[in-house]
Design a protein around this motif. Structure first.
Motif, short mmCIF file in Angstrom:
data_model
loop_
_atom_site.label_atom_id
_atom_site.label_comp_id
_atom_site.label_asym_id
_atom_site.label_seq_id
_atom_site.Cartn_x
_atom_site.Cartn_y
_atom_site.Cartn_z
N ARG A 42 0.86 -1.18 0.00
CA ARG A 42 0.00 0.00 0.00
C ARG A 42 0.90 1.24 0.00
O ARG A 42 2.11 1.14 0.24
CB ARG A 42 -0.91 -0.01 1.23
CG ARG A 42 -1.96 -1.12 1.24
CD ARG A 42 -2.61 -1.26 2.60
NE ARG A 42 -1.64 -1.74 3.59
CZ ARG A 42 -1.91 -1.90 4.88
NH1 ARG A 42 -3.11 -1.60 5.34
NH2 ARG A 42 -0.97 -2.34 5.70
N THR A 43 0.32 2.38 -0.25
CA THR A 43 1.13 3.61 -0.31
C THR A 43 1.34 4.16 1.10
O THR A 43 1.02 5.31 1.41
CB THR A 43 0.43 4.67 -1.19
OG1 THR A 43 -0.94 4.78 -0.79
CG2 THR A 43 0.52 4.32 -2.66
N ILE A 44 1.91 3.29 1.94
CA ILE A 44 2.23 3.69 3.31
C ILE A 44 3.60 3.14 3.67
O ILE A 44 4.01 2.07 3.20
CB ILE A 44 1.17 3.19 4.33
CG1 ILE A 44 1.03 1.67 4.27
CG2 ILE A 44 -0.17 3.87 4.09
CD1 ILE A 44 0.09 1.10 5.31
N ALA A 45 4.30 3.85 4.53
CA ALA A 45 5.66 3.45 4.90
C ALA A 45 5.68 2.08 5.58
O ALA A 45 6.64 1.31 5.41
CB ALA A 45 6.27 4.50 5.83
N ALA A 46 4.64 1.75 6.34
CA ALA A 46 4.61 0.47 7.05
C ALA A 46 4.66 -0.73 6.10
O ALA A 46 5.11 -1.81 6.48
CB ALA A 46 3.35 0.39 7.91
N LYS A 82 -0.80 12.97 -1.96
CA LYS A 82 0.24 12.96 -0.92
C LYS A 82 0.74 11.53 -0.65
O LYS A 82 1.95 11.29 -0.53
CB LYS A 82 -0.29 13.57 0.38
CG LYS A 82 0.79 13.68 1.47
CD LYS A 82 0.26 14.31 2.74
CE LYS A 82 1.39 14.57 3.74
NZ LYS A 82 2.26 13.39 3.98
N HIS A 83 -0.19 10.58 -0.54
CA HIS A 83 0.21 9.19 -0.33
C HIS A 83 1.07 8.68 -1.49
O HIS A 83 2.06 7.97 -1.27
CB HIS A 83 -1.03 8.30 -0.18
CG HIS A 83 -1.58 8.26 1.21
ND1 HIS A 83 -1.11 7.40 2.18
CD2 HIS A 83 -2.57 8.98 1.81
CE1 HIS A 83 -1.78 7.59 3.30
NE2 HIS A 83 -2.68 8.55 3.10
N THR A 84 0.69 9.04 -2.70
CA THR A 84 1.46 8.62 -3.88
C THR A 84 2.86 9.19 -3.83
O THR A 84 3.86 8.44 -4.01
CB THR A 84 0.74 9.10 -5.16
OG1 THR A 84 -0.55 8.49 -5.24
CG2 THR A 84 1.56 8.76 -6.40
N LEU A 85 2.99 10.46 -3.59
CA LEU A 85 4.29 11.11 -3.56
C LEU A 85 5.18 10.50 -2.47
O LEU A 85 6.35 10.14 -2.74
CB LEU A 85 4.10 12.61 -3.29
CG LEU A 85 5.39 13.43 -3.12
CD1 LEU A 85 6.22 13.41 -4.40
CD2 LEU A 85 5.04 14.87 -2.72
N ASP A 86 4.65 10.35 -1.27
CA ASP A 86 5.46 9.83 -0.16
C ASP A 86 5.90 8.39 -0.40
O ASP A 86 7.05 8.02 -0.12
CB ASP A 86 4.66 9.91 1.15
CG ASP A 86 4.42 11.35 1.60
OD1 ASP A 86 5.09 12.25 1.07
OD2 ASP A 86 3.56 11.55 2.49
N ALA A 87 5.00 7.58 -0.93
CA ALA A 87 5.31 6.16 -1.12
C ALA A 87 6.35 5.95 -2.21
O ALA A 87 7.33 5.22 -2.02
CB ALA A 87 4.03 5.39 -1.47
N VAL A 88 6.15 6.58 -3.35
CA VAL A 88 7.10 6.42 -4.46
C VAL A 88 8.47 6.95 -4.05
O VAL A 88 9.51 6.31 -4.29
CB VAL A 88 6.59 7.13 -5.73
CG1 VAL A 88 7.66 7.08 -6.83
CG2 VAL A 88 5.29 6.49 -6.22
N LYS A 89 8.49 8.10 -3.41
CA LYS A 89 9.75 8.71 -3.01
C LYS A 89 10.49 7.81 -2.01
O LYS A 89 11.73 7.69 -2.08
CB LYS A 89 9.49 10.08 -2.39
CG LYS A 89 10.73 10.95 -2.22
CD LYS A 89 10.35 12.37 -1.81
CE LYS A 89 11.57 13.26 -1.72
NZ LYS A 89 12.59 12.79 -0.77
N LEU A 90 9.77 7.17 -1.10
CA LEU A 90 10.41 6.31 -0.12
C LEU A 90 11.15 5.16 -0.80
O LEU A 90 12.29 4.84 -0.46
CB LEU A 90 9.36 5.76 0.86
CG LEU A 90 9.87 4.79 1.94
CD1 LEU A 90 10.97 5.44 2.79
CD2 LEU A 90 8.71 4.31 2.80
N GLY A 91 10.50 4.52 -1.75
CA GLY A 91 11.14 3.43 -2.47
C GLY A 91 12.32 3.89 -3.29
O GLY A 91 13.41 3.29 -3.24
#
Length: 416
Positions: A104-108, A149-158
């Motif tokens: 999912r688009t979450i850090a967890a 926001k979820h999309t940006l944070d998730a893609v950037k994390l990976g």
């Protein structure tokens, strides 16, 4: 005895090729096997053991499937352990197949993928997904600002952790273009290298797929990213169109199509990976040096055995009845073809699929629709002399029944 052409194909007028100009596919097809992730999300399946999953991975690699989804590590400790063991297994056995994981688009969900990748020392493609349709957003109380926001944070994390990221819009085929425009641009700007178009609810028709692809390619052209971003198609089978849409997706230029062995998965399942491979083989689109399909039936039977999902008797290629007939007219044609000594002719006379290529063979049974030729063939193939009296005895018995006779029933008639 009639002679046959050296090539049985010369006896088939192929309307499939009529008016075709140029190659069928723009590039060699590539596959993502979702059997041990999306496939085991079916409420009717049993989650295979880690050893069984390893055997499935071996078969996928042998068939030339390029990528498999190892699971969703965010689901918990067991999922994380299985993903890591399977990734290490791929490395230890020096398999060609590469791995991705759903998140999912979450850090967890994404952090466990990063951790596993770093421990094993092998990149894992992060397939981070988010619901994109207005019906889902309404039910969840989401707005586009939150999705973005979820999309940006998730893609950037990976991406920041050195992993390739595919951005997956759930329910793409029912999503509004304005929403997809914002989400796709956000994901690409954040470093996603792939967009995964999903028919999550099995809603799409061929027109819907084509319209969605045209929209997506237009957006990529406007960003000057058409040659840099790859496209995947992930289809479900609620309307019974998943296989056809998978083939259309390849024909219309999608880079990878997702599927599951035996078509298992949520609700009525996914595109059938085995039937996708079968059809591309029959269309002459698979390089035999890369794809060993001699184990295709073995793969389907293993999926069935390990997940406890039975193979329907009429399931193409792998089903019990795929090359079996008790109908007199059909059986007579197969028998006549076999008498020529041309096994390919016998395979093709009443089937579009060459049984022997995949380790199967034509089977002639006896039932109430059978002719005397069925009985004679069965007797000969089981070591009995087809004397007229014996043929009549079995034939007359079969005509009084309401089913195809078992071998035991026929033996009883002979013995009596």
């Amino acid at each position: 005895m009639a002679t046959t052409p050296a090539n049985t194909a010369a006896l088939i007028y192929d309307w499939n090729e009529k008016e075709r100009t140029g190659p069928l596919l723009r590039r060699a097809p590539r596959f993502v096997d979702e059997t041990i992730r999306d496939g085991i999300q079916s409420p009717s399946v049993r989650d295979p053991s880690i050893e069984q999953k390893m055997e499935l991975v071996r078969l996928m690699d042998r068939m030339g499937i390029q990528t498999l989804n190892l699971g969703l590590p965010g689901a918990g400790k067991r999922a994380q352990e299985d993903v890591e063991r399977l990734l290490r297994f791929i490395v230890e056995e020096k398999l060609r197949i590469t791995a991705n994981c759903a998140a999912r688009t979450i850090a967890a969900d994404i952090t466990p993928i990063i951790d596993i990748s770093q421990r094993v020392g092998v990149p894992i493609e992060v397939m981070t997904f988010i619901g994109s349709s207005p019906i889902r957003s309404f039910a969840e109380g989401w707005d586009n600002e939150r999705l973005t926001k979820h999309t940006l944070d998730a893609v950037k994390l990976g991406v920041d952790n050195g992993l390739p990221v595919g951005f997956v819009t759930e329910d793409t085929t029912r999503a509004h273009p304005k929403t997809l425009d914002v989400l796709f641009r956000t994901a690409i700007d954040a470093g996603a290298s792939r967009l995964v178009l999903c028919d999550t609810c099995g809603h799409a028709t061929p027109d819907g797929l084509k319209n969605l692809l045209n929209f997506t390619r237009g957006l990529l052209r406007s960003m000057d990213m058409e040659e840099k971003i790859e496209l995947d198609w992930h289809g479900h089978n609620d309307r019974g169109m998943a296989l056809a849409l998978g083939l259309y997706a390849f024909e219309w230029g999608v880079h990878r199509v997702h599927g599951c062995g035996l078509g298992i998965g949520e609700r009525v399942g996914n595109c059938s990976m085995d039937l996708l491979l079968l059809n591309l083989y029959l269309l002459g689109q698979l390089d035999a040096r890369q794809h060993d399909l001699s184990c295709l039936v073995e793969y389907v039977e293993a999926v069935s055995r390990y997940t406890h999902v039975p193979i329907h008797p009429s399931y193409p290629l792998s089903g019990r009845d795929a090359f079996r007939t008790a109908t007199g007219v059909h059986a007579a044609a197969v028998i006549k073809a076999e008498k020529t000594g041309d096994q390919d002719l016998a395979d093709r006379i009443y089937s579009a699929v060459p049984a022997r290529v995949f380790g199967r063979q034509q089977e002639i049974e006896i039932g109430h629709y059978s002719g005397r030729s069925n009985v004679i063939y069965w007797l000969k193939s089981h070591g009995y002399e087809p004397a007229d009296a014996l043929v009549d005895k079995v034939f007359n018995f079969a005509k009084l029944q309401d089913h195809t006779l078992t071998n035991a029933e026929i033996e009883d008639v002979i013995a009596s």
